[in-house]
Design an enzyme around this catalytic site. Structure first.
Site, short mmCIF file in Angstrom:
data_model
loop_
_atom_site.label_atom_id
_atom_site.label_comp_id
_atom_site.label_asym_id
_atom_site.label_seq_id
_atom_site.Cartn_x
_atom_site.Cartn_y
_atom_site.Cartn_z
N GLY A 53 0.83 -1.19 0.00
CA GLY A 53 0.00 0.00 0.00
C GLY A 53 0.86 1.24 0.00
O GLY A 53 2.06 1.17 0.30
N GLN A 58 2.98 10.08 1.78
CA GLN A 58 4.31 9.42 1.82
C GLN A 58 5.20 9.84 0.66
O GLN A 58 6.42 9.65 0.73
CB GLN A 58 4.15 7.89 1.81
CG GLN A 58 3.63 7.33 3.12
CD GLN A 58 3.42 5.84 3.03
OE1 GLN A 58 2.46 5.37 2.44
NE2 GLN A 58 4.34 5.08 3.58
N CYS A 100 5.84 -0.26 7.84
CA CYS A 100 5.52 0.91 7.03
C CYS A 100 6.76 1.31 6.24
O CYS A 100 7.87 1.33 6.78
CB CYS A 100 5.09 2.06 7.93
SG CYS A 100 4.67 3.56 7.02
N LEU A 101 6.55 1.64 4.97
CA LEU A 101 7.68 2.05 4.13
C LEU A 101 8.32 3.34 4.64
O LEU A 101 9.48 3.61 4.35
CB LEU A 101 7.21 2.24 2.68
CG LEU A 101 6.75 0.96 1.97
CD1 LEU A 101 6.05 1.30 0.67
CD2 LEU A 101 7.91 0.01 1.74
N HIS A 142 -4.36 1.40 7.75
CA HIS A 142 -2.98 1.93 7.75
C HIS A 142 -2.87 3.12 6.79
O HIS A 142 -2.31 4.16 7.14
CB HIS A 142 -2.03 0.80 7.36
CG HIS A 142 -0.59 1.18 7.29
ND1 HIS A 142 0.35 0.75 8.21
CD2 HIS A 142 0.09 1.96 6.41
CE1 HIS A 142 1.54 1.26 7.89
NE2 HIS A 142 1.40 1.99 6.79
N HIS A 146 -2.45 7.37 7.43
CA HIS A 146 -1.46 8.28 6.82
C HIS A 146 -2.12 9.59 6.38
O HIS A 146 -1.53 10.67 6.53
CB HIS A 146 -0.82 7.64 5.58
CG HIS A 146 0.33 6.73 5.87
ND1 HIS A 146 1.49 7.14 6.49
CD2 HIS A 146 0.53 5.42 5.57
CE1 HIS A 146 2.34 6.13 6.58
NE2 HIS A 146 1.78 5.06 6.03
O1 GNR Z 1 4.11 -2.60 2.62
C1 GNR Z 1 3.50 -2.46 3.69
N1 GNR Z 1 3.23 -3.54 4.46
C2 GNR Z 1 2.38 -3.55 5.51
C3 GNR Z 1 2.37 -4.65 6.34
C4 GNR Z 1 1.49 -4.75 7.40
C5 GNR Z 1 0.62 -3.72 7.63
C6 GNR Z 1 0.61 -2.59 6.83
C7 GNR Z 1 1.47 -2.51 5.77
S1 GNR Z 1 1.45 -1.12 4.73
C8 GNR Z 1 3.09 -1.11 4.13
C9 GNR Z 1 3.27 -0.07 3.05
C10 GNR Z 1 3.06 1.29 3.65
O2 GNR Z 1 3.83 1.81 4.43
N2 GNR Z 1 1.98 1.93 3.33
O3 GNR Z 1 1.71 3.12 3.86
NI NI Z 2 2.76 3.19 5.75
#
Ligand code: GNR
Ligand code: NI
Length: 177
Positions: A53, A58, A100-101, A142, A146
């Protein structure tokens, strides 16, 4: 079609500590070329990361746009692009590790609803309602967090949050050397 229409671009993903990640993003009032282009670039950026996602803040755009693909590009039908997404119903609680990235290499348990109903617009401006459970429900929560300036680390204890923020401050200083 010229190059600009064709070429998608990978965008830089902001890291925890950047002020754009803490802002409330603005609703999108018109789905124009700029928004369509942003969606394309976010999809490429999400797949390249790789991530399941991505949210516009971001990539330093404080607008209410998210992309989700639990298959990370393996299943074209799994791709979801949603504008102005809103959770209109939530049910149950599930605790799972989340990442989260924008907070690389940190994984912590987060409680999320087991089921959500999300309303928003697709890229053509049509209203869409999606019922999501488990991993997909988690991804929606999630990404929508953001858009409200929240990171998953904000759900942790103040001590854990402080330690994580401190770790990334140190990382930034190292990069500048
Ligand atoms: O790639 C992502 N993996 C993830 C794993 C568990 C719960 C949420 C996520 S979202 C994250 C990508 C991201 O930071 N999206 O904002
Ligand atoms: Ni995230």
């Amino acid at each position: 079609m010229n190059d600009e229409d064709n070429d998608m671009a990978r965008l830089e993903i902001l890291k925890i500590g950047h002020p754009s990640l803490a802002k409330t993003s603005a609703r999108i009032e018109a789905i124009d070329d700029e928004i369509r282009r942003l969606a394309e670039d976010m999809i490429e950026t999400m797949y390249a990361a790789p991530g399941i996602g991505l949210s516009a803040p971001q990539v330093n755009v404080n607008r209410r746009l998210i992309t989700i693909d639990l298959s990370v590009g393996e299943q074209a039908s799994d791709l979801i692009v949603m504008i102005n997404p809103e959770i209109v119903f939530r049910e149950g609680k599930v605790v799972r590790e989340e990442g989260c990235l924008s907070v690389p290499e940190i994984y912590e348990k987060v409680t999320r609803p087991q089921k959500v109903r999300v309303k928003g617009l697709d890229l053509t401006g049509l209203e869409r309602t999606i019922e999501a459970q488990d991993s997909l429900a988690r991804a929606f929560c999630h990404e929508i967090d953001h858009l409200d300036g929240k990171l998953f680390v904000d759900t942790l204890s103040p001590l854990k949050r402080k330690l994580i923020r401190k770790k990334f401050k140190k990382k930034d200083e190292t990069v500048e050397l």
